[in-house]
Structure formats: structure tokens, C-alpha cells
Design an enzyme around this catalytic site. Structure first.
Site, PDB file in Angstrom:
ATOM      1  N   CYS A 110       9.780  -4.849  -1.908  1.00 22.44           N
ATOM      2  CA  CYS A 110      10.973  -4.006  -1.842  1.00 22.44           C
ATOM      3  C   CYS A 110      11.768  -4.214  -0.554  1.00 22.44           C
ATOM      4  O   CYS A 110      12.998  -4.230  -0.569  1.00 22.44           O
ATOM      5  CB  CYS A 110      10.563  -2.531  -1.970  1.00 22.44           C
ATOM      6  SG  CYS A 110      11.956  -1.373  -1.949  1.00 22.44           S
ATOM      7  N   CYS A 207       5.971   5.281  -3.168  1.00 29.98           N
ATOM      8  CA  CYS A 207       7.051   6.253  -3.392  1.00 29.98           C
ATOM      9  C   CYS A 207       7.267   6.575  -4.858  1.00 29.98           C
ATOM     10  O   CYS A 207       7.430   7.744  -5.220  1.00 29.98           O
ATOM     11  CB  CYS A 207       8.344   5.751  -2.756  1.00 29.98           C
ATOM     12  SG  CYS A 207       9.018   4.232  -3.505  1.00 29.98           S
TER      13      CYS A 207
END
Length: 367
Positions: A110, A207
């Protein structure tokens, strides 16, 4: 506590700050504004709990918090809805890796592919010289480029997940929290009069799973997972049948819970064969490795890989401490790591980071 007003900077400098609504990015906003930067807040919307992508979906709480703080500080604020892109790249990578019998770390993908990329694009769009984040790292310019150094707070150091950020990103990134501990950051929030920000709880874990067990997440994202995979055999290294398991994606190296064995053995998962849906078990001590193969490696400067006293951080099921090592480049995509002390339960797919002292010089993925 170190004075956070000591930084020299161009008071006209514009900076895009990634704002998550948490303590760290919020205090970063306060510090940069106090130092005179023109700060523009940007919140990245990466996921919804129901995995929806509807334009009219209500903003999540963390973005509302970021908007509120930006308004209190008098900052311009933008929201980038990247939920579909995040689903198609990062979450899909996460699912694909588990389906391949590997143990992924989605943050590693990411950071360069989405988070910093989007911040950098927004900075260019808004004519900003810098981007900034609330990471507890330090970025220093040296003769052969920019390097990440570990932050002051060893409990919060986040350099391990950032070894594949390129020079285009590092040369434009500000990370003021690298010089502080978490305790000091909370104190700074209080000094600015934001007691609520100072007391915010830490966000933990991956997350997009929202504290969900990854096995439940796999089942939610792949509804026919159990039908696709099914129960599989458990064997020892000689192929002897020891029992059964619920499906290889639900296991990682070093695990012994959840195995249906014919008799207690003290053995644990040492290898996952996704092709045959088989788990291979060994004794705990046999999971210690003195040599690692690392693929898809990256270095700021390839010459750094030839230096002595390179230390390696690789995290298995247990957190292996930093270990001294030597590196041998095999080809453009693979290298070998020879450790001075063994590392335990290293799972294919896990990130490996290389350091000279506190300086991050590169990394790759365990094989």
C-alpha cells in the site's frame, strides 16, 4: 522535550499532509502549521466496513475527525475516495497471497502503490513542494540519495514497512514525528490545547480488517472458500500422514492450533503446500533458519548491499529481534541472507528489512 519550532524552512512552502484523524497525523498538522508551512490536509478513504463503493456513502468517523481538526486549524482539506482502487489492488493482493499459501503484509504494497502515490499526485495537483505523514521515522539526505532512519521512539518506529519507497517520494516527504516519542507527541497535542487528540487510542492491526481475525475476513471476501479448498492432510517432512486441517489459507508458519492430529506431537507448521492443500509439520527448533532467500528486493543504492555489518529484521509468528547478516545477490530478483543468529518461523511473503545501524537501506520478501 526537544523544541519543535527549531526547523528552518521556507515559509511559503506548501505541503500536503495525510490526515487520518488520529493523534499522530493531527499533531503533525499542528507542528507544520506552527513552523509556518502552508498545510493542506488530505484524507485517504480506502475502505468501508461493508466493502461498498457508492458515491453517497457517509464519510467514516476518522475522516470526519480529520475534517473537524482541519477546520479548527484553519486548513484546507480534501478527501480522496480510493476505495475501489484499494479493493482491487491491496485487498486483492492480500487475498491472492493467502490463496497462494503465503503470509502477506499489505502495508508494504500500500505504501508505494497507493498511499504515498496518491499523496504525491495530490501535491502535484495543488502545487505543493512537499508531502507529509505522521510516521515515526526520519528522512535524511546523503551524498547518494535520501534514506529513512529509525525514529526516536523504538516502540513506534515504522521504518520496517517502508523500505520500498523510492527517491521520488523520500525527496519530498516530511516526517516531523521521527524526533519524538509517542508520549512527547501526546504532550504536544496538549500544549496546543487539543486534549481530546492527545488521548486518542492507537489504531492496531491491519486497517481494512477492523480488528477482525484474518480467517473470518477471508471467508467474508471469498464466500465459497471452504468449498474451494476443503480439509487437507497434515504430514511430517517424510510424508507420513499425521492428521487433518481445515484448509491451508487458515494457517501460517509456526502455528499449531487448529490442527486435527491423530496424536499429540508438539509439531507445528513449517511449510504450506497450496497445490495439494497439505501442511507439513516439524519440531519447533527446526523452524529456526540461518539462511533466508529474499525475492523482489529493493535498495536505495545497490552498493549498500555489499557493506559489512548489515542487520536484518524479519518477523515470523514471534517477533525476531534485529540480527546481523551478510547478503549475497543471486540475480535481479533474488538474494540470499546469511544470519549470524537464527530467525524463527519465517513465513513466505513476509517483509524483510535491511539496516546499517539505524539507517534503512532496503528490503524484500521472504521465500
Amino acid at each position: 522535550m526537544e523544541n519543535y519550532m527549531n526547523e528552518e524552512m521556507d515559509k511559503k512552502a506548501r505541503v500536503v499532509l495525510g490526515m487520518s484523524g488520529g493523534t499522530d497525523s493531527s499533531v503533525t498538522a499542528m507542528i507544520l502549521k506552527k513552523q509556518g508551512y502552508h498545510v493542506i490536509g488530505v484524507s485517504l478513504w480506502f475502505f468501508s466496513t461493508d466493502n461498498s463503493f457508492n458515491p453517497g456513502d457517509p464519510l467514516p468517523d476518522f475522516i470526519v475527525d480529520a475534517q473537524k481538526l482541519a477546520q479548527q486549524l484553519g486548513l484546507e482539506h480534501h478527501v480522496i475516495d480510493a476505495r475501489r482502487e484499494f479493493r482491487d489492488t491491496i485487498i486483492q493482493f492480500f487475498l491472492d497471497e493467502y490463496m497462494a499459501g503465503r503470509t502477506p503484509s499489505p502495508c508494504i504494497q500500500c505504501n508505494p502503490q497507493l498511499k504515498w502515490k496518491l499523496l504525491l499526485e495530490k501535491a502535484n495537483e495543488l502545487n505543493c513542494e512537499f508531502i507529509a505523514t505522521g510516521h515515526y521515522i526520519q528522512i535524511c539526505k546523503e551524498s547518494n540519495g535520501y534514506y529513512i532512519y529509525k525514529g526516536k521512539d523504538p516502540a513506534k518506529d515504522q521504518s520496517y514497512f517502508l523500505w520500498n519507497l523510492g527517491q521520488d517520494i523520500l525527496s519530498r516527504t516530511l516526517t516531523p514525528l521521527g524526533k519524538f516519542t509517542k508520549t512527547e507527541v501526546r504532550e504536544i497535542a496538549g500544549d496546543f490545547g487539543f486534549e481530546e487528540v492527545a488521548k486518542k487510542k492507537e489504531s492496531m492491526g491491519i486497517c481494512f480488517m477492523d480488528r477482525m481475525d484474518y480467517r473470518d475476513f477471508l471467508q467474508e471476501m471469498i464466500p465459497d472458500l471452504d468449498q474451494k479448498i476443503g480439509r487437507g492432510k497434515v504430514t511430517d517432512t517424510k510424508g507420513n500422514h499425521l492428521g487433518w486441517h481445515d484448509g491451508y489459507p487458515y494457517y501460517t508458519i509456526g502455528q499449531k492450533r487448529g490442527l486435527e492430529l491423530k496424536e499429540k506431537s508438539g509439531l507445528m507448521v513449517s511449510r504450506i503446500d497450496a497445490g495439494t492443500n497439505t501442511l507439513i509439520l516439524e519440531k519447533k527448533d527446526d523452524l529456526n533458519k540461518m539462511n533466508l532467500k529474499v525475492s523482489n528486493y529493493y535498495f536505495n543504492d545497490i552498493e549498500d548491499s555489499k557493506l559489512p555489518n548489515i542487520s536484518t529484521i524479519v518477523r515470523g509468528l514471534g517477533r525476531n529481534p534485529q540480527k546481523y547478516s551478510s547478503l549475497q545477490i543471486n540475480n535481479d530478483t533474488e538474494l540470499e541472507v546469511k544470519l549470524e543468529d537464527p530467525a524463527w518461523a519465517i513465513a513466505p511473503g513476509q517483509p524483510v528489512a535491511f539496516y546499517i545501524g539505524d539507517k534503512l537501506i532496503g528490503g524484500g520478501f521472504a521465500e
